[in-house]
Scaffold this active site. Structure first.
Site, PDB file in Angstrom:
ATOM      1  N   CYS A  31      76.637  77.151   8.606  1.00 55.93           N
ATOM      2  CA  CYS A  31      75.678  76.064   8.768  1.00 55.93           C
ATOM      3  C   CYS A  31      76.235  75.144   9.846  1.00 55.93           C
ATOM      4  CB  CYS A  31      75.359  75.335   7.461  1.00 55.93           C
ATOM      5  SG  CYS A  31      76.661  74.313   6.757  1.00 55.93           S
TER       6      CYS A  31
ATOM      7  N   THR B  76      78.063  72.405   9.905  1.00 54.30           N
ATOM      8  CA  THR B  76      79.479  72.101   9.724  1.00 54.30           C
ATOM      9  C   THR B  76      80.182  73.103   8.821  1.00 54.30           C
ATOM     10  OG1 THR B  76      79.064  70.710   7.795  1.00 54.30           O
ATOM     11  CG2 THR B  76      79.075  69.613   9.965  1.00 54.30           C
TER      12      THR B  76
ATOM     13  N   HIS C 112      99.036  83.629  -8.165  1.00 59.58           N
ATOM     14  CA  HIS C 112      97.727  83.417  -7.549  1.00 59.58           C
ATOM     15  C   HIS C 112      96.611  83.857  -8.491  1.00 59.58           C
ATOM     16  CE1 HIS C 112      99.712  82.167  -3.982  1.00 59.58           C
ATOM     17  NE2 HIS C 112     100.224  83.363  -3.734  1.00 59.58           N
TER      18      HIS C 112
END
Length: 140
Positions: free
Chosen positions: A63, A65, A132
Site C-alpha cells: 500500500c 506506506t 523462536h
C-alpha cells in the site's frame, strides 16, 4: 503459491514485483487491486484468508506506506505480516518470526530495493529454533 495484493498506492510497485515473480518462476495469485482507488483492508483479508485456507503459502502486500495493510493483516489470527523497508528486516522476519506476509510501502521504497527484499524474504527459511517457536506460539 504466493498471494499478492495492493491498494492504489502500491499498484505500480505490485506490477514490478509481479514481473520479478514471473521472471523467477514463482507461482503467484494476484488478488488485486488493478489501479482503482480501493480500501486496503479488503485486500489484506483476501490474501490472509487464502493463506489460512492453504490456498497460498505466503503473501506480499503493498500500500502507500505498507502500514495500513500490515495492521489489517495482523488482525487475523495466524497471520504474521511484517512491514519491511530494508533487507536485514526482510531476512530476520523470516528467520525469527516465520512471517507469512511481507508488507511494503509503494511510496516508501523504490522498486529495486523492494524486489531485493522480496527475493530475500521468499528465499530465507525459518530457523526452527526452539526460542523462536516459543515466541511465535506466545503471539498466537
Amino acid at each position: 503459491m504466493v498471494g499478492i495484493a495492493c491498494d492504489h498506492g502500491g499498484y505500480e510497485l505490485k506490477l514490478q514485483i509481479i514481473n520479478y515473480l514471473e521472471k523467477n518462476g514463482v507461482e503467484y495469485k494476484d488478488f488485486g487491486c488493478h489501479g482503482e482507488s480501493v480500501d486496503y483492508p479488503i485486500y489484506a483479508r483476501k490474501v490472509g484468508q487464502a493463506i489460512l485456507d492453504g490456498e497460498c503459502e505466503k503473501g506480499i502486500f503493498i500500500c502507500g506506506t505498507g502500514i495500513g495493510i500490515s495492521i489489517a493483516a495482523n488482525k487475523m489470527p495466524g497471520i504474521r505480516c511484517a512491514l519491511c523497508s530494508d533487507c536485514f528486516s526482510a531476512e530476520m522476519t523470516r528467520v525469527h518470526n516465520d512471517s507469512n506476509i511481507i508488507a511494503l510501502g509503494g511510496r516508501v521504497v523504490g522498486p529495486e530495493l523492494a524486489i531485493k527484499m522480496v527475493d530475500i524474504w521468499l528465499n530465507t527459511p525459518f530457523s526452527n529454533d526452539e526460542r523462536h517457536i516459543r515466541r511465535i506460539n506466545m503471539i498466537e
